[in-house]
Motif scaffolding. Structure first.
Motif, PDB file in Angstrom:
ATOM      1  N   ILE A 192      14.647  -4.789 -36.408  1.00  0.00           N
ATOM      2  CA  ILE A 192      13.074  -6.235 -36.646  1.00  0.00           C
ATOM      3  C   ILE A 192      12.402  -5.791 -37.423  1.00  0.00           C
ATOM      4  O   ILE A 192      11.393  -6.855 -37.826  1.00  0.00           O
ATOM      5  N   CYS A 193      11.968  -4.498 -37.542  1.00  0.00           N
ATOM      6  CA  CYS A 193      10.729  -4.625 -38.780  1.00  0.00           C
ATOM      7  C   CYS A 193      10.721  -4.524 -39.931  1.00  0.00           C
ATOM      8  O   CYS A 193       9.653  -4.403 -40.681  1.00  0.00           O
ATOM      9  N   SER A 194      12.078  -3.816 -40.298  1.00  0.00           N
ATOM     10  CA  SER A 194      12.545  -4.690 -41.525  1.00  0.00           C
ATOM     11  C   SER A 194      12.609  -6.128 -42.261  1.00  0.00           C
ATOM     12  O   SER A 194      13.146  -6.293 -42.953  1.00  0.00           O
ATOM     13  N   LEU A 195      12.122  -6.617 -41.630  1.00  0.00           N
ATOM     14  CA  LEU A 195      12.651  -9.033 -41.495  1.00  0.00           C
ATOM     15  C   LEU A 195      11.402  -8.860 -42.532  1.00  0.00           C
ATOM     16  O   LEU A 195      10.510  -8.479 -42.279  1.00  0.00           O
TER      17      LEU A 195
ATOM     18  N   GLN B 160      -9.512   3.866 -42.880  1.00  0.00           N
ATOM     19  CA  GLN B 160      -9.208   4.740 -44.295  1.00  0.00           C
ATOM     20  C   GLN B 160      -8.973   3.200 -44.828  1.00  0.00           C
ATOM     21  O   GLN B 160      -7.867   2.797 -45.142  1.00  0.00           O
ATOM     22  N   PRO B 161      -9.509   2.404 -45.721  1.00  0.00           N
ATOM     23  CA  PRO B 161      -9.590   1.947 -46.357  1.00  0.00           C
ATOM     24  C   PRO B 161      -8.085   1.818 -47.627  1.00  0.00           C
ATOM     25  O   PRO B 161      -7.517   0.972 -47.667  1.00  0.00           O
ATOM     26  N   ASP B 162      -8.005   2.928 -47.602  1.00  0.00           N
ATOM     27  CA  ASP B 162      -6.430   2.763 -49.007  1.00  0.00           C
ATOM     28  C   ASP B 162      -5.269   3.074 -47.899  1.00  0.00           C
ATOM     29  O   ASP B 162      -4.375   3.062 -48.474  1.00  0.00           O
ATOM     30  N   ARG B 163      -5.322   3.151 -46.708  1.00  0.00           N
ATOM     31  CA  ARG B 163      -3.766   3.400 -46.018  1.00  0.00           C
ATOM     32  C   ARG B 163      -3.527   1.301 -46.277  1.00  0.00           C
ATOM     33  O   ARG B 163      -3.938   0.964 -46.273  1.00  0.00           O
ATOM     34  N   ASP B 164      -2.333   1.887 -46.336  1.00  0.00           N
ATOM     35  CA  ASP B 164      -1.422   1.264 -46.520  1.00  0.00           C
ATOM     36  C   ASP B 164      -1.136   0.374 -45.298  1.00  0.00           C
ATOM     37  O   ASP B 164      -0.746   0.203 -43.856  1.00  0.00           O
ATOM     38  N   ASP B 165      -2.156  -0.797 -44.921  1.00  0.00           N
ATOM     39  CA  ASP B 165      -1.878  -2.195 -43.834  1.00  0.00           C
ATOM     40  C   ASP B 165      -0.550  -2.691 -43.672  1.00  0.00           C
ATOM     41  O   ASP B 165      -0.377  -2.282 -42.117  1.00  0.00           O
ATOM     42  N   ALA B 166       0.243  -2.582 -44.321  1.00  0.00           N
ATOM     43  CA  ALA B 166       1.894  -3.406 -43.721  1.00  0.00           C
ATOM     44  C   ALA B 166       2.541  -2.025 -43.070  1.00  0.00           C
ATOM     45  O   ALA B 166       3.009  -2.673 -41.948  1.00  0.00           O
ATOM     46  N   THR B 167       3.102  -0.865 -43.845  1.00  0.00           N
ATOM     47  CA  THR B 167       3.778  -0.288 -42.939  1.00  0.00           C
ATOM     48  C   THR B 167       2.850   0.310 -41.986  1.00  0.00           C
ATOM     49  O   THR B 167       3.648   0.849 -41.231  1.00  0.00           O
TER      50      THR B 167
END
Length: 148
Positions: free
Chosen positions: A132-135, A102-109
Protein backbone atom coordinates in the motif's frame (compact mmCIF):
# COMPACT_ATOMS: atom_id res chain seq x y z
CA UNK A 1 -9.45 -7.91 20.58
CA UNK A 2 -12.07 -7.26 17.95
CA UNK A 3 -11.11 -8.11 14.36
CA UNK A 4 -12.13 -5.32 12.01
CA UNK A 5 -12.21 -5.07 8.25
CA UNK A 6 -13.66 -1.88 6.77
CA UNK A 7 -14.69 -0.11 3.64
CA UNK A 8 -15.56 3.49 4.45
CA UNK A 9 -15.31 6.77 2.57
CA UNK A 10 -11.97 8.49 2.06
CA UNK A 11 -11.68 12.26 1.97
CA UNK A 12 -8.95 14.78 2.63
CA UNK A 13 -8.06 14.77 6.29
CA UNK A 14 -9.20 11.23 6.92
CA UNK A 15 -6.37 9.39 8.53
CA UNK A 16 -6.72 5.64 8.16
CA UNK A 17 -10.08 4.44 6.91
CA UNK A 18 -11.27 4.76 3.33
CA UNK A 19 -12.93 3.17 0.34
CA UNK A 20 -10.00 0.78 0.33
CA UNK A 21 -6.65 0.50 2.04
CA UNK A 22 -4.91 2.18 -0.86
CA UNK A 23 -7.04 5.32 -0.55
CA UNK A 24 -6.74 5.35 3.25
CA UNK A 25 -2.97 5.26 3.17
CA UNK A 26 -2.96 7.72 0.28
CA UNK A 27 -4.77 10.33 2.40
CA UNK A 28 -2.33 9.98 5.27
CA UNK A 29 0.71 9.91 2.98
CA UNK A 30 -0.48 13.09 1.30
CA UNK A 31 -1.16 14.72 4.67
CA UNK A 32 2.40 13.88 5.70
CA UNK A 33 3.64 15.75 2.66
CA UNK A 34 1.48 18.77 3.55
CA UNK A 35 3.97 19.93 6.18
CA UNK A 36 6.53 20.91 3.55
CA UNK A 37 4.10 22.04 0.88
CA UNK A 38 2.04 24.26 3.22
CA UNK A 39 4.22 25.10 6.25
CA UNK A 40 1.88 27.84 7.54
CA UNK A 41 -1.11 25.49 7.62
CA UNK A 42 1.10 22.83 9.16
CA UNK A 43 2.14 25.14 12.00
CA UNK A 44 -1.51 25.93 12.74
CA UNK A 45 -2.33 22.21 12.85
CA UNK A 46 0.65 21.53 15.09
CA UNK A 47 -0.26 24.37 17.44
CA UNK A 48 -3.92 23.33 17.79
CA UNK A 49 -3.69 19.64 16.93
CA UNK A 50 -4.35 18.15 20.35
CA UNK A 51 -7.35 20.43 20.82
CA UNK A 52 -8.68 19.42 17.41
CA UNK A 53 -8.48 15.71 18.28
CA UNK A 54 -10.93 16.33 21.13
CA UNK A 55 -13.25 18.59 19.11
CA UNK A 56 -16.75 17.53 18.20
CA UNK A 57 -16.37 19.38 14.89
CA UNK A 58 -13.90 19.12 12.01
CA UNK A 59 -11.54 16.32 11.12
CA UNK A 60 -11.55 14.35 14.38
CA UNK A 61 -15.22 13.30 14.30
CA UNK A 62 -14.92 12.35 10.64
CA UNK A 63 -11.79 10.29 11.30
CA UNK A 64 -13.46 8.66 14.32
CA UNK A 65 -16.50 7.83 12.19
CA UNK A 66 -14.28 6.21 9.58
CA UNK A 67 -12.38 4.20 12.18
CA UNK A 68 -15.70 3.04 13.63
CA UNK A 69 -16.89 2.06 10.14
CA UNK A 70 -13.75 -0.03 9.75
CA UNK A 71 -14.41 -1.66 13.11
CA UNK A 72 -17.95 -2.49 12.05
CA UNK A 73 -16.80 -3.80 8.66
CA UNK A 74 -13.75 -5.75 9.91
CA UNK A 75 -10.61 -4.27 8.30
CA UNK A 76 -8.39 -3.29 11.26
CA UNK A 77 -7.81 -4.85 14.67
CA UNK A 78 -8.77 -2.13 17.13
CA UNK A 79 -9.54 -2.59 20.81
CA UNK A 80 -10.40 1.04 21.61
CA UNK A 81 -11.70 3.50 19.01
CA UNK A 82 -10.77 6.61 20.99
CA UNK A 83 -7.26 5.31 21.46
CA UNK A 84 -6.96 4.43 17.76
CA UNK A 85 -7.92 7.99 16.83
CA UNK A 86 -5.49 9.42 19.39
CA UNK A 87 -2.64 7.25 18.09
CA UNK A 88 -3.26 8.20 14.46
CA UNK A 89 -3.55 11.90 15.31
CA UNK A 90 -0.44 11.79 17.49
CA UNK A 91 1.50 10.14 14.67
CA UNK A 92 0.43 12.86 12.22
CA UNK A 93 1.33 15.64 14.66
CA UNK A 94 4.65 14.10 15.67
CA UNK A 95 5.59 13.65 12.02
CA UNK A 96 4.82 17.30 11.32
CA UNK A 97 6.87 18.48 14.30
CA UNK A 98 9.80 16.28 13.27
CA UNK A 99 9.70 17.57 9.70
CA UNK A 100 9.79 21.18 10.93
CA UNK A 101 12.64 20.41 13.33
CA UNK A 102 14.64 18.53 10.68
CA UNK A 103 14.32 20.47 7.42
CA UNK A 104 16.61 18.05 5.58
CA UNK A 105 14.49 15.00 6.46
CA UNK A 106 12.71 13.44 3.48
CA UNK A 107 9.02 14.13 4.09
CA UNK A 108 7.76 11.50 1.63
CA UNK A 109 9.86 8.66 3.05
CA UNK A 110 9.04 9.68 6.61
CA UNK A 111 5.29 9.90 5.95
CA UNK A 112 5.32 6.50 4.26
CA UNK A 113 7.18 4.92 7.19
CA UNK A 114 4.64 6.35 9.64
CA UNK A 115 1.73 5.08 7.54
CA UNK A 116 3.28 1.64 7.28
CA UNK A 117 3.65 1.52 11.06
CA UNK A 118 0.06 2.62 11.65
CA UNK A 119 -1.31 0.09 9.19
CA UNK A 120 0.68 -2.63 10.96
CA UNK A 121 -0.46 -1.42 14.37
CA UNK A 122 -4.06 -1.61 13.22
CA UNK A 123 -3.63 -5.19 12.04
CA UNK A 124 -2.53 -5.30 8.41
CA UNK A 125 0.21 -7.78 7.50
CA UNK A 126 3.68 -6.41 6.73
CA UNK A 127 3.55 -7.24 3.03
CA UNK A 128 0.17 -5.57 2.60
CA UNK A 129 1.25 -2.42 4.46
CA UNK A 130 4.40 -2.25 2.32
CA UNK A 131 2.44 -2.76 -0.89
CA UNK A 132 0.00 0.00 0.00
CA UNK A 133 2.77 2.43 0.91
CA UNK A 134 4.59 1.79 -2.35
CA UNK A 135 1.67 2.85 -4.56
CA UNK A 136 1.97 6.05 -6.57
CA UNK A 137 0.24 9.12 -5.20
CA UNK A 138 -1.83 11.53 -7.28
CA UNK A 139 -0.06 14.60 -8.63
CA UNK A 140 0.36 16.81 -5.56
CA UNK A 141 0.38 19.97 -7.71
CA UNK A 142 -3.15 19.11 -8.88
CA UNK A 143 -4.23 18.36 -5.30
CA UNK A 144 -2.85 21.75 -4.19
CA UNK A 145 -4.84 23.49 -6.92
CA UNK A 146 -8.04 21.71 -5.90
CA UNK A 147 -7.51 22.61 -2.24
CA UNK A 148 -7.38 26.33 -2.98
Amino acid sequence: MQRVRGRGVSAPGHVLVGADDDEVAQSFRMTGRLHRRHPELSRILLHHGLELVQSDRGLAPRAFHDIRAAVDAGRFEVEDLDLALAVAAAAALALGALLHAQPDRDDATSADLVVRGLLRQFGLPVDEAERICSLNLPDLEVADTLAR
